[in-house]
Design an enzyme around this catalytic site. Structure first.
Site, PDB file in Angstrom:
ATOM      1  N   ASP A 117       0.822  -1.211   0.000  1.00 54.73           N
ATOM      2  CA  ASP A 117       0.000   0.000   0.000  1.00 54.73           C
ATOM      3  C   ASP A 117       0.852   1.257   0.000  1.00 54.73           C
ATOM      4  O   ASP A 117       0.769   2.079   0.919  1.00 54.73           O
ATOM      5  CB  ASP A 117      -0.899  -0.038   1.248  1.00 54.73           C
ATOM      6  CG  ASP A 117      -1.912   1.103   1.244  1.00 54.73           C
ATOM      7  OD1 ASP A 117      -2.302   1.514   2.352  1.00 54.73           O
ATOM      8  OD2 ASP A 117      -2.289   1.595   0.166  1.00 54.73           O
ATOM      9  N   ASN A 162       6.715  -7.465   6.608  1.00 55.55           N
ATOM     10  CA  ASN A 162       5.463  -6.850   7.031  1.00 55.55           C
ATOM     11  C   ASN A 162       4.300  -7.555   6.360  1.00 55.55           C
ATOM     12  O   ASN A 162       4.269  -7.713   5.146  1.00 55.55           O
ATOM     13  CB  ASN A 162       5.399  -5.364   6.661  1.00 55.55           C
ATOM     14  CG  ASN A 162       4.061  -4.765   7.076  1.00 55.55           C
ATOM     15  OD1 ASN A 162       3.805  -4.564   8.254  1.00 55.55           O
ATOM     16  ND2 ASN A 162       3.178  -4.518   6.121  1.00 55.55           N
ATOM     17  N   GLU A 163       3.350  -8.012   7.207  1.00 57.14           N
ATOM     18  CA  GLU A 163       2.101  -8.590   6.698  1.00 57.14           C
ATOM     19  C   GLU A 163       2.323  -9.593   5.572  1.00 57.14           C
ATOM     20  O   GLU A 163       1.747  -9.469   4.495  1.00 57.14           O
ATOM     21  CB  GLU A 163       1.173  -7.466   6.238  1.00 57.14           C
ATOM     22  CG  GLU A 163       0.724  -6.592   7.359  1.00 57.14           C
ATOM     23  CD  GLU A 163      -0.516  -5.788   7.018  1.00 57.14           C
ATOM     24  OE1 GLU A 163      -0.896  -5.730   5.835  1.00 57.14           O
ATOM     25  OE2 GLU A 163      -1.094  -5.205   7.938  1.00 57.14           O
ATOM     26  N   ASN A 168      -0.710  -5.995  13.447  1.00 63.80           N
ATOM     27  CA  ASN A 168      -1.450  -4.820  12.976  1.00 63.80           C
ATOM     28  C   ASN A 168      -2.938  -5.090  13.161  1.00 63.80           C
ATOM     29  O   ASN A 168      -3.406  -6.190  12.828  1.00 63.80           O
ATOM     30  CB  ASN A 168      -1.165  -4.573  11.488  1.00 63.80           C
ATOM     31  CG  ASN A 168       0.294  -4.263  11.219  1.00 63.80           C
ATOM     32  OD1 ASN A 168       1.019  -3.898  12.142  1.00 63.80           O
ATOM     33  ND2 ASN A 168       0.718  -4.399   9.979  1.00 63.80           N
ATOM     34  N   TYR A 199      -6.976  -3.288  12.744  1.00 66.54           N
ATOM     35  CA  TYR A 199      -7.796  -2.179  12.247  1.00 66.54           C
ATOM     36  C   TYR A 199      -9.271  -2.365  12.592  1.00 66.54           C
ATOM     37  O   TYR A 199     -10.154  -2.077  11.781  1.00 66.54           O
ATOM     38  CB  TYR A 199      -7.599  -2.021  10.739  1.00 66.54           C
ATOM     39  CG  TYR A 199      -6.261  -1.419  10.394  1.00 66.54           C
ATOM     40  CD1 TYR A 199      -5.183  -2.211  10.018  1.00 66.54           C
ATOM     41  CD2 TYR A 199      -6.054  -0.044  10.490  1.00 66.54           C
ATOM     42  CE1 TYR A 199      -3.947  -1.666   9.725  1.00 66.54           C
ATOM     43  CE2 TYR A 199      -4.815   0.516  10.195  1.00 66.54           C
ATOM     44  CZ  TYR A 199      -3.771  -0.300   9.824  1.00 66.54           C
ATOM     45  OH  TYR A 199      -2.550   0.244   9.528  1.00 66.54           O
ATOM     46  N   TYR A 245     -11.332  -1.241   9.112  1.00 68.33           N
ATOM     47  CA  TYR A 245     -11.674  -2.233   8.098  1.00 68.33           C
ATOM     48  C   TYR A 245     -12.719  -3.231   8.613  1.00 68.33           C
ATOM     49  O   TYR A 245     -13.388  -3.907   7.835  1.00 68.33           O
ATOM     50  CB  TYR A 245     -10.411  -2.994   7.663  1.00 68.33           C
ATOM     51  CG  TYR A 245      -9.436  -2.132   6.894  1.00 68.33           C
ATOM     52  CD1 TYR A 245      -8.147  -1.897   7.359  1.00 68.33           C
ATOM     53  CD2 TYR A 245      -9.798  -1.506   5.704  1.00 68.33           C
ATOM     54  CE1 TYR A 245      -7.252  -1.097   6.666  1.00 68.33           C
ATOM     55  CE2 TYR A 245      -8.924  -0.697   5.004  1.00 68.33           C
ATOM     56  CZ  TYR A 245      -7.648  -0.496   5.494  1.00 68.33           C
ATOM     57  OH  TYR A 245      -6.769   0.301   4.809  1.00 68.33           O
ATOM     58  N   GLU A 276       0.596  -1.508  14.141  1.00 68.19           N
ATOM     59  CA  GLU A 276      -0.226  -0.609  13.329  1.00 68.19           C
ATOM     60  C   GLU A 276      -1.654  -0.583  13.839  1.00 68.19           C
ATOM     61  O   GLU A 276      -2.205  -1.643  14.134  1.00 68.19           O
ATOM     62  CB  GLU A 276      -0.268  -1.041  11.851  1.00 68.19           C
ATOM     63  CG  GLU A 276       0.960  -0.711  11.058  1.00 68.19           C
ATOM     64  CD  GLU A 276       0.821  -1.108   9.600  1.00 68.19           C
ATOM     65  OE1 GLU A 276      -0.302  -0.992   9.057  1.00 68.19           O
ATOM     66  OE2 GLU A 276       1.810  -1.580   9.028  1.00 68.19           O
ATOM     67  N   TRP A 278      -0.590   3.962  12.916  1.00 66.60           N
ATOM     68  CA  TRP A 278      -0.446   4.040  11.459  1.00 66.60           C
ATOM     69  C   TRP A 278      -1.309   5.185  10.993  1.00 66.60           C
ATOM     70  O   TRP A 278      -2.545   5.100  11.066  1.00 66.60           O
ATOM     71  CB  TRP A 278      -0.893   2.727  10.784  1.00 66.60           C
ATOM     72  CG  TRP A 278      -0.578   2.740   9.330  1.00 66.60           C
ATOM     73  CD1 TRP A 278      -1.452   2.994   8.309  1.00 66.60           C
ATOM     74  CD2 TRP A 278       0.703   2.554   8.722  1.00 66.60           C
ATOM     75  NE1 TRP A 278      -0.798   2.945   7.099  1.00 66.60           N
ATOM     76  CE2 TRP A 278       0.518   2.687   7.330  1.00 66.60           C
ATOM     77  CE3 TRP A 278       1.980   2.273   9.197  1.00 66.60           C
ATOM     78  CZ2 TRP A 278       1.569   2.552   6.424  1.00 66.60           C
ATOM     79  CZ3 TRP A 278       3.028   2.159   8.302  1.00 66.60           C
ATOM     80  CH2 TRP A 278       2.823   2.279   6.946  1.00 66.60           C
ATOM     81  N   LYS A 281      -4.254   7.967   6.554  1.00 67.23           N
ATOM     82  CA  LYS A 281      -4.236   7.583   7.973  1.00 67.23           C
ATOM     83  C   LYS A 281      -3.177   8.377   8.739  1.00 67.23           C
ATOM     84  O   LYS A 281      -2.950   8.144   9.921  1.00 67.23           O
ATOM     85  CB  LYS A 281      -3.991   6.088   8.122  1.00 67.23           C
ATOM     86  CG  LYS A 281      -5.147   5.230   7.612  1.00 67.23           C
ATOM     87  CD  LYS A 281      -5.003   3.768   8.007  1.00 67.23           C
ATOM     88  CE  LYS A 281      -6.138   2.931   7.442  1.00 67.23           C
ATOM     89  NZ  LYS A 281      -6.061   2.864   5.945  1.00 67.23           N
TER      90      LYS A 281
HETATM   91  C1  GCU Z   1      -1.574  -2.478   6.446  1.00 65.62           C
HETATM   92  C2  GCU Z   1      -0.190  -2.220   5.887  1.00 65.62           C
HETATM   93  C3  GCU Z   1       0.076  -0.769   5.589  1.00 65.62           C
HETATM   94  C4  GCU Z   1      -1.164  -0.131   4.981  1.00 65.62           C
HETATM   95  C5  GCU Z   1      -2.254  -0.163   6.045  1.00 65.62           C
HETATM   96  C6  GCU Z   1      -3.553   0.492   5.533  1.00 65.62           C
HETATM   97  O1  GCU Z   1      -1.532  -2.828   7.766  1.00 65.62           O
HETATM   98  O2  GCU Z   1       0.855  -2.711   6.728  1.00 65.62           O
HETATM   99  O3  GCU Z   1       1.174  -0.702   4.677  1.00 65.62           O
HETATM  100  O4  GCU Z   1      -0.898   1.196   4.551  1.00 65.62           O
HETATM  101  O5  GCU Z   1      -2.565  -1.508   6.377  1.00 65.62           O
HETATM  102  O6  GCU Z   1      -4.350  -0.242   4.966  1.00 65.62           O
HETATM  103  O7  GCU Z   1      -3.680   1.707   5.709  1.00 65.62           O
END
Ligand code: GCU
Length: 574
Positions: free
Chosen positions: A165, A394-395, A445, A447, A451, A483, A528, A548
């Site tokens: 991303d 990462n991820e 991470n 969200y 999400y 994150e 993040w 973000k």
């Molecule tokens: C993920 C990822 C990031 C990305 C973020 C997002 O966790 O590690 O690189 O920018 O989600 O979706 O904002």
């Protein structure tokens, strides 16, 4: 790999700021003999990405050809001369005076060539071909068809089609220099530090090529005897920490019959970092990482290196009371790492391995690249006191059986290169993430409220807490929430908070931090992210930006920045 240094025994010559560039969309340059000069070059700035410098280059990912001319600096005729690139993204081929010196794959990590034999006294022609294209067997990967990916191919159809991303900026992103040193001089120094009461122990290993030379050591100019062949003992040492980032100048002299032949001076921070049960300890005291994921991302220069913007980013992080960041999702510039040592930041140092997937196609090549990046990252950053953890990926889309043995091997490699720091990966899957069985710290991470549980902050914070508790219960190791966050359009307000408003972002971040505050096994919370940054084009990224950031892309604070300052610095402290 040592950073080039200017002193009475070494010299550094930064190559021009304005080179020539010519795009090669039809891939004809090689056959057309561009290795001996570009037919229609135009001025381009270095270090910087090429994408935002011209009208027609934003989405062009190469190949592009760079050209610059230089004369050999006076007095270098008997020196060992190296040509060094700080970072070229993604694949570089280098010619000097028509001779192919070699190539390097992977951005964000330095590489160099010994060019003493090739450099003429005047009129040297340096040509670099840069290929920034995306491919499923590169790291980070891109242009993956949906069938290949294990997980939602949420990157399907975005443009350019990255499996990560952020925008795939290309070019000579960091300084390109020539440097000269004594032939056979100091090639590498490895420093490890320990503390014993108020005493600091500095273990030093020097690699050089002068068999009959002696090595002399000084700390802050004071000559010190070496003990047991490799260690300096520092009584009443000032230890390095974010609160007190004490650095010593370690000077290594290579001498013969009392004459200094080569010298290198390295900033050294005396500190230790280790895991004990579910606690991360710096100098035997529990620490909590308060900070950010970020990007090296600036208007116009793209992934380039604008020194004033680098200073600004440290300034705004310090201003909020942050003490840490992760180099998402690639190693940051060496210049930034030296500043982290000096300003007292705790850095999770990450390889460029983002978006890994474990389908068979290209798996062996991707795995080899990740191993190369791990070696190069540790070789470059092993002496920084600010680096407290290596992050190998990462991820990764890692719920396929092939992933665990690959990360086990990578973990073993990292430990063999540096046994003085914890090693981890950052995962976004729920429990179980099998590799955390052997990794030192659990980095995840989350969200929820963005999400997932969209529009419902309270439900999101509850779900996050349940997930963090479950992952701790399973692995009983320190947990870093690497994150969490929400998009916020600067200037967009809603009361009650609504997704994409500054209030929603601030409330969600506050909810996460407050909920985790009383969990001693949570060793860190990284928001993040620090600043909005450029991404590929997609319906999910308005204006091709990930918003973000708690700051805008031009470093203006949103409400969440003020919220974080209150949380991390307490009250209205400025
Ligand atoms: C993920 C990822 C990031 C990305 C973020 C997002 O966790 O590690 O690189 O920018 O989600 O979706 O904002």
């Amino acid at each position: 790999m040592l950073y080039p240094q200017h002193n009475p025994y070494r010299q550094v010559h930064q190559l021009a700021t304005y080179w020539q560039i010519q795009f090669d969309p039809d891939g004809q340059g090689l056959d057309a003999g561009w290795t001996k000069g570009l037919p229609q070059g135009r001025p381009v700035a270095v270090p910087a990405s090429w994408n935002d410098q011209f009208e027609n280059s934003r989405d062009f990912l190469g190949p592009a050809w760079y050209q610059v001319q230089f004369d050999r600096p006076w007095g270098w005729d008997r020196q060992a001369i190296y040509l060094r690139f700080g970072s070229v993204n993604y694949l570089a081929d280098v010619w000097l005076n028509g001779v192919h010196l070699g190539s390097h794959e992977g951005g964000h990590l330095p590489f160099e060539f010994l060019v003493s034999e090739q450099v003429e006294q005047a009129g040297n022609l340096l040509i670099v071909r840069v290929d920034g294209d995306l491919a499923s067997d590169r790291v980070p990967p891109g242009n993956i068809t949906g069938g290949e990916i294990d997980f939602f191919a949420h990157h399907d159809g975005i443009y350019p089609q990255t499996q990560f991303d952020f925008f795939p900026y290309c070019g000579l992103h960091r300084p390109v220099v020539l440097y000269a040193s004594t032939p056979g001089g100091i090639r590498d120094i490895t420093v490890k530090t320990e503390i014993d009461g108020s005493t600091g122990i500095v273990d030093i290993r020097v690699e050089h090529g002068l068999s009959d030379a002696e090595i002399h050591y000084a700390l802050n100019g004071q000559s010190l005897p070496i003990v047991d062949g490799s260690r300096l003992i520092v009584e009443n040492a000032s230890f390095w920490s974010p609160e007190s980032p004490s650095l010593y100048d370690l000077t290594v002299d290579l001498t013969r019959d009392g004459e200094v032949l080569d010298r290198y001076t390295l900033p050294v921070g005396i500190r230790t970092i280790h895991v004990e049960g579910s606690t991360l300890l710096l100098n035997n005291e529990a620490i909590h990482l308060k900070g950010f994921g970020r990007h090296e991302d600036f208007p116009i220069v793209g992934r380039g290196l604008p020194p004033a913007a680098v200073i600004r980013d440290f300034e705004i992080m310090k201003g909020l009371g942050a003490n840490s960041f992760r180099t998402t999702h690639y190693p940051y510039s060496e210049e930034m790492m030296f500043l982290a040592d000096r300003l007292g930041f705790l850095v999770i140092d990450e390889t460029p391995a983002v978006g890994l997937f474990f389908r068979e196609s290209g798996l062996e090549r991707r795995t080899t690249l990740v191993q190369q990046y791990t070696r190069e990252l540790i070789a470059r950053d092993k002496n920084h006191p600010s680096v407290i953890m290596w992050c190998l990926a990462n991820e990764p889309h890692s719920l396929r059986p092939a992933a665990k043995p690959i990360f086990q091997e990578l973990y073993t490699l990292a430990k063999s290169l540096d046994d003085s720091r914890p090693v981890s990966i950052v995962s976004f899957t729920g429990v179980p993430e099998d590799s955390f069985d052997f990794l030192d710290v659990v980095c995840v991470n989350r969200y929820h409220g963005w999400y997932f549980e969209q529009g419902r902050i309270a439900d999101g914070v509850d779900a996050m807490e349940q997930g963090i508790e479950a992952v701790y219960k399973r692995y009983q190791k320190p947990v870093v929430l690497t994150e969490f966050g929400a998009d916020a359009l600067a200037g967009w307000h809603a009361d009650p908070p609504e997704m994409f408003s500054e209030e929603y972002q601030a409330e969600m971040i506050k909810g996460y931090i407050e909920r985790l505050a009383d969990k001693p096994y949570v060793a860190g919370t990284h928001v993040w992210c620090l600043c909005d940054f450029k991404t590929s084009q997609s319906t999910g990224r308005a204006a091709s930006l990930n918003t973000k950031g708690v700051f805008t892309r031009d470093r203006k604070p949103k409400l969440a920045a003020h919220t974080l300052r209150a949380l991390w610095k307490g009250g209205g402290e400025q």
